[in-house]
Design an enzyme around this catalytic site. Structure first.
Site, PDB file in Angstrom:
ATOM      1  N   ASP A 296       0.866  -1.177   0.000  1.00  0.00           N
ATOM      2  CA  ASP A 296       0.000   0.000   0.000  1.00  0.00           C
ATOM      3  C   ASP A 296       0.904   1.229   0.000  1.00  0.00           C
ATOM      4  O   ASP A 296       1.631   1.469   0.964  1.00  0.00           O
ATOM      5  CB  ASP A 296      -0.911  -0.005   1.224  1.00  0.00           C
ATOM      6  CG  ASP A 296      -2.078   0.963   1.083  1.00  0.00           C
ATOM      7  OD1 ASP A 296      -2.069   1.768   0.134  1.00  0.00           O
ATOM      8  OD2 ASP A 296      -2.987   0.922   1.928  1.00  0.00           O
TER       9      ASP A 296
ATOM     10  N   ASP B 124      -2.628   2.279  -6.198  1.00  0.00           N
ATOM     11  CA  ASP B 124      -1.570   2.296  -5.180  1.00  0.00           C
ATOM     12  C   ASP B 124      -1.589   1.094  -4.243  1.00  0.00           C
ATOM     13  O   ASP B 124      -0.944   1.120  -3.198  1.00  0.00           O
ATOM     14  CB  ASP B 124      -1.678   3.570  -4.352  1.00  0.00           C
ATOM     15  CG  ASP B 124      -3.002   3.682  -3.609  1.00  0.00           C
ATOM     16  OD1 ASP B 124      -3.977   3.013  -4.021  1.00  0.00           O
ATOM     17  OD2 ASP B 124      -3.070   4.426  -2.621  1.00  0.00           O
ATOM     18  N   GLU B 125      -2.280   0.031  -4.628  1.00  0.00           N
ATOM     19  CA  GLU B 125      -2.455  -1.086  -3.693  1.00  0.00           C
ATOM     20  C   GLU B 125      -2.555  -2.394  -4.455  1.00  0.00           C
ATOM     21  O   GLU B 125      -3.216  -2.462  -5.488  1.00  0.00           O
ATOM     22  CB  GLU B 125      -3.727  -0.848  -2.868  1.00  0.00           C
ATOM     23  CG  GLU B 125      -3.984  -1.833  -1.774  1.00  0.00           C
ATOM     24  CD  GLU B 125      -5.260  -1.514  -1.013  1.00  0.00           C
ATOM     25  OE1 GLU B 125      -5.563  -2.255  -0.060  1.00  0.00           O
ATOM     26  OE2 GLU B 125      -5.969  -0.543  -1.377  1.00  0.00           O
TER      27      GLU B 125
END
Length: 462
Positions: A11, A105-106
């Site tokens: 993350d 983003d993960e």
């Protein structure tokens, strides 16, 4: 469940805001809020400096600016974020063929499938190398969680924030989970949490003590069994590389309620064109057209029409969306419109009947049904399209001046625009103000966050 912590969850830390701080030296160490800047804008991401004031994602931007009036409030630059996300996902692909992206983003990574970790020590070393490679390659930081299941790996990455790594060793799961709130469990949203709260269940430990029979009674057979298993640390969900998109949609939220019917028709047609452009970019077609209308009183209506076959023809989608709009009363005002396409396929089977109707009617859904040049800017986090930065100079967008070089907009108003001239690799730059129509000032290109440099291979020690 695995006997070794070989599922990794990455993350990126305050991703959008961190990108802006890395790109703009004058903002490093200062509060930054990224999101929609209109009266109904919402926060997409806040830097950790802004979070100390209580700012968080999904908060109305107006409230965030009241809580942190000294923060830099910037519009999102999704093209930049996507490019950096692709770089990070490329680093993950070097670890394993099994990557499950959840957002820009993960992502989850199955390290065992890539042969990059067989033991806890291997996984720990791989996670540390990944964090270093992300830092060297992008200039950003990411938090890593390692565990024997997806649920626990995500919990671990949350505990690692910011810029850390946490490994949950098999056998310690239940002790870790006991004090955590029930909302920590996958599949436990507001409605489920409220049902459990009414029964006096607030933590994961209390969920286990309530027993499976009680959860089945409260939540139903399938959901109750799933929540009970998760509460006991049991999560058998695999890392899935292909998360097939089920629909493509776009929507706009308006700063003021729209009542003019011609304007609404125009916006629906424009949204249909944008939706088809996104559909084609994904190499897909769709059979069902969906219209979404949120009215002045926040009531939301959806209408859908299924075509005779999948299409990626903008005229067909515009025609269908226009027909759906005819059945919706918008006289008292509309605050949001959306157009989507579902029933996706990899081929087209044109609805010739719809095309012929479009040709005959011509202006059935107003002037926007004809070919109209439309600028399609990036959507803001709540789905609203901001005005073209080249015309309104929104805070945060990249610009270039013929004499002063690259910079970014700090603000504008009263016919003037203020620009800070700096690059990611320079000290904080000088600020200058220009007329909004200065012929030497134009939209600029984003610059790399870090200078090109060799990156340690995944097999080297960090």
């Amino acid at each position: 469940m695995r006997g070794q912590p070989t599922i990794l969850h990455l993350d990126m830390d305050a991703f959008y805001a961190s990108v802006e701080q890395a790109a703009k030296p004058s903002l490093r160490g200062k509060p930054v809020i990224v999101g929609g800047l209109g009266p109904r804008g919402v926060v997409a991401t806040a830097s950790y400096e802004a979070r100390r004031f209580g700012v968080h994602s999904a908060m109305p931007m107006a409230q965030a600016r009241r809580l942190c009036p000294n923060a830099a409030a910037l519009v999102p630059r999704f093209g930049v974020y996507r490019a950096i996300s692709e770089t990070v996902m490329g680093l993950l692909a070097e670890l394993s063929p099994l990557i499950e992206p959840l957002s820009l983003d993960e992502a989850f990574v199955d390290l065992a499938a890539g042969g990059t970790a067989a033991t806890a020590e291997d996984a720990l070393a791989t996670g540390e190398r990944l964090r270093e490679r992300i830092r060297v390659t992008t200039g950003l930081t990411g938090s890593v969680g390692l565990a024997g299941s997806k649920m626990l790996a995500k919990i671990a990455s949350e505990r690692a924030k910011p810029d850390g790594l946490v490994l949950i060793r098999p056998g310690t799961e239940r002790e870790l989970l006991v004090p955590l709130p029930v909302r920590t469990l996958p599949g436990v949203g507001p409605a489920t949490a409220e049902a459990l709260r009414r029964a006096g269940i607030h933590t994961i430990g209390e969920t286990v003590r309530a027993g499976e029979a009680e959860l089945l009674r409260l939540l139903g057979k399938a959901h109750g069994a799933s929540v009970y298993a998760m509460a006991n640390g049991v999560d058998e969900r695999p890392v899935v590389a292909d998360r097939d998109t089920k629909s493509v949609s776009v929507e706009d939220t308006f700063d003021a309620d729209v009542t003019d019917r011609a304007r609404i028709r125009f916006e629906v047609a424009r949204l249909a064109d944008r939706c088809v452009a996104r559909l084609r970019a994904a190499g897909r077609s769709g059979r069902t057209v969906v219209l979404k209308v949120r009215r002045y009183d926040f009531t939301t209506l959806t209408r859908s029409e299924t075509l005779r076959g999948p299409t990626d023809d903008p005229a067909v989608v515009r025609e269908a969306a226009g027909r759906l709009l005819e059945g919706v009363d918008t006289t008292e005002g509309v605050r949001l419109l959306g157009v989507g396409v579902s029933g996706l396929a990899d081929f087209t089977q044109e609805d010739l009947f719809a095309q012929s109707v479009q040709a005959v009617r011509g202006s059935h859904i107003g002037p926007a049904a004809q070919e109209v040049p439309v600028v399609a800017p990036e959507p803001s986090p709540e789905g609203r399209s901001e005005p073209s930065p080249a015309r309104s100079w929104l805070p945060g967008v990249d610009v270039a001046h013929e004499r002063y070089g690259p910079g970014w907009v700090q603000g504008s108003g009263l016919g003037r625009v203020t620009v800070r001239f700096e690059r990611p690799d320079t000290p904080p730059g000088r600020v200058r103000t220009f007329a909004v129509d200065d012929p030497e000032l134009a939209r600029g290109d984003s610059l790399p966050l870090v200078a090109a440099q060799p990156c340690p291979s995944s097999g080297e020690a960090s």
